[in-house]
Design an enzyme around this catalytic site. Structure first.
Site, PDB file in Angstrom:
ATOM      1  N   SER A  15       0.848  -1.183   0.000  1.00  0.00           N
ATOM      2  CA  SER A  15       0.000   0.000   0.000  1.00  0.00           C
ATOM      3  C   SER A  15       0.886   1.236   0.000  1.00  0.00           C
ATOM      4  O   SER A  15       2.105   1.138  -0.103  1.00  0.00           O
ATOM      5  CB  SER A  15      -0.932  -0.017   1.194  1.00  0.00           C
ATOM      6  OG  SER A  15      -0.174  -0.189   2.348  1.00  0.00           O
ATOM      7  N   GLU A  41       0.913  11.339 -10.422  1.00  0.00           N
ATOM      8  CA  GLU A  41      -0.164  10.762 -11.239  1.00  0.00           C
ATOM      9  C   GLU A  41      -1.436  10.633 -10.411  1.00  0.00           C
ATOM     10  O   GLU A  41      -1.373  10.530  -9.190  1.00  0.00           O
ATOM     11  CB  GLU A  41       0.269   9.396 -11.802  1.00  0.00           C
ATOM     12  CG  GLU A  41       0.769   8.426 -10.755  1.00  0.00           C
ATOM     13  CD  GLU A  41       1.458   7.191 -11.364  1.00  0.00           C
ATOM     14  OE1 GLU A  41       0.817   6.144 -11.374  1.00  0.00           O
ATOM     15  OE2 GLU A  41       2.623   7.305 -11.828  1.00  0.00           O
ATOM     16  N   LYS A  90      -4.465   9.322  -8.320  1.00  0.00           N
ATOM     17  CA  LYS A  90      -4.692   8.096  -7.549  1.00  0.00           C
ATOM     18  C   LYS A  90      -6.122   7.648  -7.853  1.00  0.00           C
ATOM     19  O   LYS A  90      -7.089   8.266  -7.415  1.00  0.00           O
ATOM     20  CB  LYS A  90      -4.518   8.367  -6.056  1.00  0.00           C
ATOM     21  CG  LYS A  90      -4.634   7.125  -5.198  1.00  0.00           C
ATOM     22  CD  LYS A  90      -4.252   7.432  -3.762  1.00  0.00           C
ATOM     23  CE  LYS A  90      -4.167   6.210  -2.886  1.00  0.00           C
ATOM     24  NZ  LYS A  90      -5.350   5.360  -2.907  1.00  0.00           N
ATOM     25  N   GLU A 103      -5.033  -0.274 -11.876  1.00  0.00           N
ATOM     26  CA  GLU A 103      -6.322  -0.114 -11.218  1.00  0.00           C
ATOM     27  C   GLU A 103      -7.473  -0.387 -12.183  1.00  0.00           C
ATOM     28  O   GLU A 103      -7.494   0.163 -13.289  1.00  0.00           O
ATOM     29  CB  GLU A 103      -6.410   1.333 -10.703  1.00  0.00           C
ATOM     30  CG  GLU A 103      -7.349   1.550  -9.565  1.00  0.00           C
ATOM     31  CD  GLU A 103      -6.736   1.226  -8.206  1.00  0.00           C
ATOM     32  OE1 GLU A 103      -5.587   0.710  -8.145  1.00  0.00           O
ATOM     33  OE2 GLU A 103      -7.415   1.477  -7.189  1.00  0.00           O
ATOM     34  N   LYS A 119      -3.486  12.859  -0.572  1.00  0.00           N
ATOM     35  CA  LYS A 119      -4.929  12.687  -0.743  1.00  0.00           C
ATOM     36  C   LYS A 119      -5.645  14.042  -0.766  1.00  0.00           C
ATOM     37  O   LYS A 119      -5.181  15.013  -0.189  1.00  0.00           O
ATOM     38  CB  LYS A 119      -5.479  11.853   0.428  1.00  0.00           C
ATOM     39  CG  LYS A 119      -4.748  10.525   0.610  1.00  0.00           C
ATOM     40  CD  LYS A 119      -5.491   9.391  -0.004  1.00  0.00           C
ATOM     41  CE  LYS A 119      -6.642   9.023   0.859  1.00  0.00           C
ATOM     42  NZ  LYS A 119      -6.833   7.591   1.007  1.00  0.00           N
TER      43      LYS A 119
HETATM   44  S1  IVH Z   1       1.241   2.695  -6.792  1.00  0.00           S
HETATM   45  C1  IVH Z   1       3.792  -0.024  -4.042  1.00  0.00           C
HETATM   46  N1  IVH Z   1      -0.193   4.332  -8.261  1.00  0.00           N
HETATM   47  O1  IVH Z   1      -3.756   3.015  -4.238  1.00  0.00           O
HETATM   48  C2  IVH Z   1       2.697   0.913  -4.300  1.00  0.00           C
HETATM   49  N2  IVH Z   1      -1.312   3.035  -6.637  1.00  0.00           N
HETATM   50  O2  IVH Z   1      -3.079   3.334  -1.541  1.00  0.00           O
HETATM   51  C3  IVH Z   1       1.857   0.501  -5.424  1.00  0.00           C
HETATM   52  N3  IVH Z   1      -3.724   3.353  -6.583  1.00  0.00           N
HETATM   53  O3  IVH Z   1      -3.398  -0.400  -3.642  1.00  0.00           O
HETATM   54  C4  IVH Z   1       0.761   1.435  -5.677  1.00  0.00           C
HETATM   55  N4  IVH Z   1      -3.835   4.806  -8.237  1.00  0.00           N
HETATM   56  O4  IVH Z   1      -4.837   0.281  -5.609  1.00  0.00           O
HETATM   57  C5  IVH Z   1      -0.195   3.425  -7.277  1.00  0.00           C
HETATM   58  N5  IVH Z   1      -1.346   5.778  -9.664  1.00  0.00           N
HETATM   59  C6  IVH Z   1      -1.353   4.880  -8.693  1.00  0.00           C
HETATM   60  C7  IVH Z   1      -2.540   4.495  -8.050  1.00  0.00           C
HETATM   61  C8  IVH Z   1      -2.463   3.566  -7.019  1.00  0.00           C
HETATM   62  C9  IVH Z   1      -4.526   4.118  -7.344  1.00  0.00           C
HETATM   63  C10 IVH Z   1      -4.187   2.505  -5.478  1.00  0.00           C
HETATM   64  C11 IVH Z   1      -3.694   1.085  -5.523  1.00  0.00           C
HETATM   65  C12 IVH Z   1      -3.044   0.837  -4.198  1.00  0.00           C
HETATM   66  C13 IVH Z   1      -3.588   1.945  -3.364  1.00  0.00           C
HETATM   67  C14 IVH Z   1      -2.626   2.281  -2.269  1.00  0.00           C
END
Ligand code: IVH
Length: 704
Positions: A95, A129, A131, A188, A328
């Site tokens: 996470s 980028e 989220k 995602e 966030k």
């Molecule tokens: S990187 C090792 N990039 O956010 C970290 N996560 O809060 C890998 N998420 O479980 C995650 N957009 O489901 C990454 N541009 C993005 C993202 C993203 C959404 C989600 C993902 C992750 C969660 C963690």
């Protein structure tokens, strides 16, 4: 015991306490989910589970900034895990650390530079980028072909959703161009706003359940057992990371994303390479400004160190990379007008004010109601009719009024006056000393209380009649077909003939078959456990655990009813006995006695008892299996209060102690048990879980 009675009111919690409680709730709910879905052996009753979920929701509504990444509200009801195979992630799916303020982003950048031994003024390229608020997925390609798709699961093991993922148009079955021998793409899966609205419209037209938000819709669609259903659902995908890889097609995040795009995978167009904190924040703000028009839900911006070699040096801290931060967005707010303040009347007569608002969009959802909690809350915020208010919404929870915008309030505006009579039945509404709520005194003559009481009567821990839920009760009550509990059981007599059935069938959703099923389900409940019946009465302060306590003390309905009537005299032996039951306080005793004293209730009960047969609670053998034994409780008990557990142990002849020693005969350990459990194991003291403890109490197990 997770009963709400013992919970500190949400508005009295400090943020620190809220953080701790949210963490506890996340852990307990996750444990319950696991037991239920993966082990098929629930550790909580449905009511206890629901209470935990509700509490979590209330906390999140009050502290939207503290919502956890692993919050139970972010997870959606999962299909039994056994339905999907499991896949162990070869590289765990981690996470992200969260930040909310610009300072968090600044600190993140400084921390990394310090760690890497860079001067503060040296630029460290970082990508920013969106989220995406969807669900993460790992796609395994071998020889360029999609061979496996797995959900995140707990990060170590996910579910095999390959068949369903193959139906997604945006996920190629084969990567274009040259791809490494093994490559796991991570990203995602989400649903766009437009597709979400169209899906819900289709669901509504087909009288199917509506999804609360695009994330739930995406998760529900992906976890279909029938991939034909998934194929009909418009799921989309963005790639942003990777897991196991036999080779990397780039040395930076930007190069990796370019390779993904060349392979035919969608990457987010709003990804930007930033060279300073200023650029990062500017991009965060720019994405934030466009949030409503992106067409899909995002909940922040993710910063990642661009250079993969630097990432390798930075590594991970516990379950999150040191090289990334989720910045966030704060809970979304909007302004609107209070058009009306309406009072809702609950089962026990509590008057709850609700603000009706001029509809306004907050975070992509149209909001037209906000809770006002109670009389004091209205006074504290001084919310008045016609006021402009700032509202806030986070996740799926009920919107709240943050504050009144005083600017422009008309000079002749007057404070809201809380009604002193029930808006539903006109009876006086009184507010006892020291209580937050004002209550209607109309009892069952109040239609609002009657319908809420009926809903409670058929709820899960009460009569739990299949096919007769809150919605049906509401409809039957409106039609005048069920006005009190007894009438549930006379429904067949009144509507089971052809003419009655015709009337039923004229109602949407009813046919001969479903009517017959309903009548059958009702008949099956005529023999009812005493504790369910007591709970179903809906006495104030009597939850399912106190109902059990009362049932095990009085054993039969006739003994219980007689005792409640006798206890009307405050100096009676019956009253003393009632209050002496461990776990029964004067408030509970008072409400039970008052209920039985009201002639209308007595008449209604008599009609009910003519239809049903309460089952006696078995008398516990008092020469008991626990005579002379020392019992210790530790951890959280889910099915009974500590008081109840202690009382029942003592009734069986046990001595209940707070500390563990060699002299202890039995340790009853619930979830969260710590040092005592360890000590018991070291000392060889017999240890059982709560389920076994209940089996012991009810004679289904012995101590041996
Ligand atoms: S990187 C090792 N990039 O956010 C970290 N996560 O809060 C890998 N998420 O479980 C995650 N957009 O489901 C990454 N541009 C993005 C993202 C993203 C959404 C989600 C993902 C992750 C969660 C963690």
């Amino acid at each position: 015991m997770p009963g709400q009675d013992q919970d500190i009111p949400v508005e009295k919690l400090t943020p620190l306490e809220a953080v701790a409680e949210l963490a506890r709730l996340a852990e307990r709910i996750a444990a319950a989910d696991k037991a239920y879905h993966e082990e098929d052996s629930p550790i909580l009753t449905d009511a206890a589970y629901d209470a935990l979920r509700l509490r979590n929701e209330a906390l999140e509504a009050a502290f939207p900034n503290l919502i956890r990444e692993d919050s139970p509200s972010r997870r959606v009801g999962s299909a039994p895990a056994s339905a999907f195979g499991k896949i162990a992630h070869r590289v765990p799916m981690l996470s992200l650390n969260n930040g909310f303020a610009e300072e968090d982003a600044a600190e993140f950048l400084d921390r990394m530079k310090r760690f890497l031994g860079m001067a503060p003024e040296t630029p460290l390229p970082v990508t920013a980028e969106p989220k995406i608020d969807g669900l993460s997925i790992s796609l395994r390609y071998e020889g360029g072909k999609l061979v496996e798709a797995a959900t995140r699961g707990d990060g170590a093991t996910g579910e095999n959703v390959t068949a369903n993922v193959r139906t997604l148009k945006e996920i190629p079955a084969r990567l274009k161009g040259e791809a490494p021998e093994v490559f796991e793409v991570r990203g995602e899966i989400y649903m766009s706003h437009a597709d979400f609205a169209a899906l819900n419209a289709r669901q509504a037209a087909a009288a199917e359940k509506l999804f609360a938000n695009p994330r739930n819709a995406a998760a529900g669609s992906l976890r279909q057992l029938d991939s034909k259903i998934t194929a009909g659902r418009p799921l989309r995908f963005f790639a942003y990371g990777w897991g196991e890889a036999s080779a990397l097609p780039g040395a930076t995040q930007m190069e990796m994303l370019a390779a993904f795009a060349a392979w035919g995978l969608p990457v987010n167009p709003r990804t930007k390479l930033c060279f300073s904190l200023k650029e990062m924040i500017a991009h965060y703000q720019s994405i934030g400004a466009d949030r409503a028009s992106l067409g899909y839900d995002i909940d922040g911006v993710v910063y990642k160190v661009d250079d993969l070699a630097l990432r390798a040096r930075l590594g991970f801290v516990s379950r999150a990379p040191r090289w990334a931060l989720a910045h966030k967005f704060s809970a979304e707010r909007a302004e609107t007008i209070v058009q009306a303040i309406e009072i809702q009347v609950g089962r026990t007569g509590t008057l709850t004010p609700v603000a009706r608002l001029a509809p306004v969009t907050v975070g992509g959802v149209v909001v037209s109601n906000a809770t006002l909690h109670n009389e004091d809350e209205i006074r504290r915020k001084d919310v008045r009719l016609g006021d402009r208010v700032r509202i806030q919404r986070a996740g799926d929870v009920i919107p709240q009024i943050v504050e009144v915008v005083l600017d422009g309030r008309p000079p002749d505006s007057t404070p809201y006056v809380f009604p002193e009579t029930c808006p539903e039945c006109g009876s006086p509404a009184i507010r006892p000393e020291g209580e937050a709520a004002r209550r209607c005194t109309g009892g069952l003559t109040c239609p609002a209380q009657a319908v809420e009481g009926l809903k409670h009567f058929v709820s899960r821990n009460a009569f739990d009649i299949e096919g007769l839920g809150a919605k049906q009760i509401e409809a039957f009550h409106t039609e005048g077909w069920i006005k009190e509990p007894a009438e549930i059981f006379t429904l067949r007599a009144r509507y089971g003939d052809p003419a009655g059935l015709q009337q039923l069938k004229n109602r949407e959703g009813w046919g001969e078959k479903s009517a017959e099923n309903l009548f059958k389900a009702i008949d099956e409940r005529r023999d009812i456990a005493l504790e369910r019946l007591i709970f179903a009465l809906g006495l104030r302060h009597v939850g399912s655990s106190s109902a059990r306590l009362l049932a095990s003390r009085y054993h039969s309905w006739s003994a219980f009813a007689a005792a409640m009537e006798a206890a009307a005299d405050p100096d009676s032996e019956a009253r003393r006995e009632l209050e002496a039951i461990d776990g029964v306080g004067p408030a509970l005793a008072e409400s039970a006695v008052a209920f039985f004293a009201a002639p209308a209730n007595r008449a209604s009960l008599a009609r009910l008892l003519a239809e049903i047969r309460p089952k006696d609670t078995e008398k516990i053998n008092r020469d008991g299996i626990l005579n002379g034994k020392t019992v210790v409780f530790t951890g959280t008990l889910e099915r009974q209060t500590r008081a109840e557990a202690k009382a029942r142990a003592e009734a069986l002849g046990a001595k209940v102690s707070g500390s563990l020693s060699r002299a202890t005969d039995l340790l009853v350990a619930g979830p969260g048990a710590g040092s005592k459990l360890k000590a018991a194991q070291d000392l060889g003291v017999k240890t059982v879980d709560e389920e076994t403890w209940l089996d012991l109490l009810e004679g289904r197990a012995t101590l041996e």
